[in-house]
Design a protein around this motif. Structure first.
Motif, short mmCIF file in Angstrom:
data_model
loop_
_atom_site.label_atom_id
_atom_site.label_comp_id
_atom_site.label_asym_id
_atom_site.label_seq_id
_atom_site.Cartn_x
_atom_site.Cartn_y
_atom_site.Cartn_z
N LEU A 7 -11.67 -10.85 -7.15
CA LEU A 7 -13.08 -11.08 -6.84
C LEU A 7 -13.17 -12.10 -5.71
O LEU A 7 -12.60 -13.20 -5.79
CB LEU A 7 -13.82 -11.58 -8.08
N TYR A 8 -13.87 -11.72 -4.63
CA TYR A 8 -13.99 -12.57 -3.45
C TYR A 8 -15.43 -12.55 -2.98
O TYR A 8 -15.94 -11.49 -2.58
CB TYR A 8 -13.05 -12.08 -2.35
N LYS A 9 -16.10 -13.71 -3.03
CA LYS A 9 -17.52 -13.80 -2.70
C LYS A 9 -18.27 -12.73 -3.51
O LYS A 9 -18.20 -12.72 -4.73
CB LYS A 9 -17.73 -13.64 -1.19
N GLN A 10 -18.97 -11.81 -2.83
CA GLN A 10 -19.69 -10.75 -3.54
C GLN A 10 -18.85 -9.47 -3.65
O GLN A 10 -19.33 -8.47 -4.21
CB GLN A 10 -20.99 -10.44 -2.80
N SER A 11 -17.64 -9.50 -3.16
CA SER A 11 -16.81 -8.30 -3.06
C SER A 11 -15.72 -8.27 -4.12
O SER A 11 -15.40 -9.28 -4.74
CB SER A 11 -16.17 -8.23 -1.66
N SER A 12 -15.15 -7.09 -4.29
CA SER A 12 -13.95 -6.94 -5.12
C SER A 12 -12.88 -6.28 -4.26
O SER A 12 -13.09 -5.21 -3.69
CB SER A 12 -14.25 -6.10 -6.37
N VAL A 13 -11.75 -6.96 -4.15
CA VAL A 13 -10.65 -6.50 -3.29
C VAL A 13 -9.55 -5.92 -4.17
O VAL A 13 -8.99 -6.60 -5.03
CB VAL A 13 -10.10 -7.66 -2.44
N HIS A 14 -9.27 -4.65 -3.94
CA HIS A 14 -8.22 -3.98 -4.71
C HIS A 14 -6.87 -4.16 -4.02
O HIS A 14 -6.77 -4.12 -2.79
CB HIS A 14 -8.53 -2.48 -4.83
N TYR A 15 -5.84 -4.36 -4.81
CA TYR A 15 -4.49 -4.43 -4.26
C TYR A 15 -3.49 -3.85 -5.25
O TYR A 15 -3.78 -3.68 -6.44
CB TYR A 15 -4.11 -5.87 -3.89
N ARG A 16 -2.34 -3.50 -4.74
CA ARG A 16 -1.24 -2.96 -5.53
C ARG A 16 -0.10 -3.98 -5.54
O ARG A 16 0.12 -4.68 -4.55
CB ARG A 16 -0.75 -1.65 -4.94
N TYR A 17 0.61 -4.05 -6.65
CA TYR A 17 1.75 -4.97 -6.71
C TYR A 17 2.87 -4.34 -7.53
O TYR A 17 2.64 -3.50 -8.41
CB TYR A 17 1.33 -6.32 -7.29
N GLY A 18 4.07 -4.73 -7.22
CA GLY A 18 5.23 -4.20 -7.93
C GLY A 18 6.50 -4.84 -7.42
O GLY A 18 6.49 -5.67 -6.51
N GLY A 19 7.61 -4.44 -8.00
CA GLY A 19 8.90 -5.03 -7.64
C GLY A 19 9.15 -6.31 -8.41
O GLY A 19 8.22 -6.96 -8.91
N LYS A 20 10.45 -6.69 -8.49
CA LYS A 20 10.82 -7.88 -9.25
C LYS A 20 11.69 -8.82 -8.44
O LYS A 20 12.35 -9.70 -8.99
CB LYS A 20 11.57 -7.45 -10.52
N GLY A 21 11.73 -8.61 -7.15
CA GLY A 21 12.61 -9.41 -6.31
C GLY A 21 12.11 -10.82 -6.08
O GLY A 21 10.93 -11.14 -6.29
N SER A 22 13.03 -11.67 -5.63
CA SER A 22 12.70 -13.08 -5.37
C SER A 22 12.03 -13.27 -4.01
O SER A 22 11.47 -14.34 -3.74
CB SER A 22 13.98 -13.92 -5.42
N GLN A 23 12.11 -12.25 -3.15
CA GLN A 23 11.43 -12.32 -1.85
C GLN A 23 10.09 -11.61 -1.94
O GLN A 23 9.93 -10.65 -2.69
CB GLN A 23 12.29 -11.66 -0.77
N LEU A 24 9.15 -12.08 -1.14
CA LEU A 24 7.79 -11.55 -1.18
C LEU A 24 7.51 -10.71 0.06
O LEU A 24 7.78 -11.14 1.19
CB LEU A 24 6.80 -12.71 -1.26
N LEU A 25 6.98 -9.51 -0.15
CA LEU A 25 6.64 -8.59 0.94
C LEU A 25 5.16 -8.25 0.84
O LEU A 25 4.70 -7.69 -0.15
CB LEU A 25 7.48 -7.31 0.84
N LEU A 26 4.41 -8.62 1.88
CA LEU A 26 2.97 -8.36 1.93
C LEU A 26 2.69 -7.24 2.91
O LEU A 26 3.14 -7.28 4.07
CB LEU A 26 2.23 -9.63 2.38
N CYS A 27 1.95 -6.21 2.47
CA CYS A 27 1.77 -4.99 3.26
C CYS A 27 0.30 -4.72 3.55
O CYS A 27 -0.55 -4.84 2.66
CB CYS A 27 2.36 -3.79 2.51
N LEU A 28 0.03 -4.27 4.79
CA LEU A 28 -1.33 -3.94 5.23
C LEU A 28 -1.32 -2.54 5.82
O LEU A 28 -0.57 -2.26 6.75
CB LEU A 28 -1.82 -4.97 6.25
N HIS A 29 -2.18 -1.66 5.31
CA HIS A 29 -2.14 -0.24 5.61
C HIS A 29 -2.88 0.12 6.89
O HIS A 29 -3.57 -0.70 7.50
CB HIS A 29 -2.73 0.55 4.45
N GLY A 30 -2.77 1.39 7.27
CA GLY A 30 -3.40 1.90 8.47
C GLY A 30 -4.81 2.41 8.23
O GLY A 30 -5.30 2.46 7.08
N TYR A 31 -5.47 2.83 9.32
CA TYR A 31 -6.83 3.36 9.25
C TYR A 31 -6.87 4.58 8.34
O TYR A 31 -6.06 5.50 8.46
CB TYR A 31 -7.34 3.74 10.63
N GLY A 32 -7.87 4.60 7.43
CA GLY A 32 -8.08 5.74 6.55
C GLY A 32 -7.06 5.84 5.43
O GLY A 32 -7.11 6.79 4.64
#
Length: 272
Positions: A7-32
């Motif tokens: 929940l962010y301000k008046q919005s709700s931001v959906h995200y996916r998470y998974g994996g069990k590794g010690s390193q963090l990978l943040l992903c941003l998708h393409g148009y559509g």
């Protein structure tokens, strides 16, 4: 990969998470596309990485209620809040991956948080070149007015597009790509909302190159050999001055380089 909502301000931001590794990978998708586009990464990288992929405004299950307004400050707050929600420190270091439009967002995020980005992987990225048509449609009053008019009354644009195609003045890939996004009223509305909403996500490449040198951030650029939407020439220009940290790889693909069949190349970009 699992789903969660921030929940962010008046919005709700959906995200996916998974994996069990010690390193963090943040992903941003393409148009559509959506955060789900990165789901296959968990199968191949989940032992080494904990993966987070975010649905950008007007995409996927994110409900954006802040008007047609999304700034880098919004993205940084959202990212840090998600890190905290998933049990990481808000200032944790991460590898950043962006595909197409998500590449532009990833570049802007690196510009804002260079001290947190361990590595940048861009797949057929937008953002390394100013698209004059996008700039005209989103950054000028006249251009935005014409853009809005065209989204409601596209007949004149179809005439020019079809005429250009008949005269072979327009690349077929671009013709098909453009026609798809203009032919349907609902798709045109999505296009307008998404383009205008993302208009403030405009990375400054000089600042980013300076940050790459200062923080010694490896940058890996992956392109499709047959891509007619995102070309490699801007990447060559961007790389000048940061050759020590930035590499370009060409895959046997079109624009859709974010596919499981290219996992070896994607995984390699995270190692070297």
């Amino acid at each position: 990969m699992q789903s969660a909502i921030l929940l962010y301000k008046q919005s709700s931001v959906h995200y996916r998470y998974g994996g069990k590794g010690s390193q963090l990978l943040l992903c941003l998708h393409g148009y559509g596309e959506t955060a789900n586009s990165f789901d296959f990464l968990e199968t191949h990288l989940g032992s080494a990485y904990s993966i987070i992929a975010i649905d950008l405004p007007f995409h996927g299950l994110t409900q954006w209620k802040e008007g047609l307004d999304f700034k880098v400050q919004d993205l940084t707050v959202i990212v840090r809040a998600i890190l905290t929600a998933r049990g990481w420190s808000s200032d944790a270091a991460f590898t950043l991956m962006g595909f197409s439009m998500g590449g532009r967002a990833a570049l802007s995020l690196l510009q804002a948080l260079p001290q947190q980005v361990q590595r940048l992987v861009l797949l057929a990225p937008d953002g390394l070149k100013v698209n004059r048509w996008y700039w005209l449609a989103t950054q000028t009053l006249i251009g935005n007015g014409l853009f809005r008019f065209t989204m409601h009354y596209p007949g004149w644009f179809f005439f020019i597009l079809n005429t250009g195609n008949k005269l072979k003045l327009i690349n077929q890939s671009i013709y098909k790509f453009t026609r798809y996004y203009i032919h349907d009223a609902a798709i045109r509305k999505e296009l307008y909302n998404r383009w205008i909403c993302m208009r403030h996500i405009t990375p400054d490449l000089k600042i980013i190159r300076d940050a790459v040198r200062q923080y010694k951030i490896p940058v890996r650029l992956l392109y499709g050999k047959y891509d007619r939407i995102i070309l490699t020439q801007p990447a060559e220009r961007f790389r000048k001055g940061i050759e020590e940290w930035c590499t370009i790889s060409i895959l046997p693909a079109g624009h859709q380089v974010l596919q499981e069949k290219h996992i070896d190349a994607i995984a390699e970009s995270l190692r070297v």
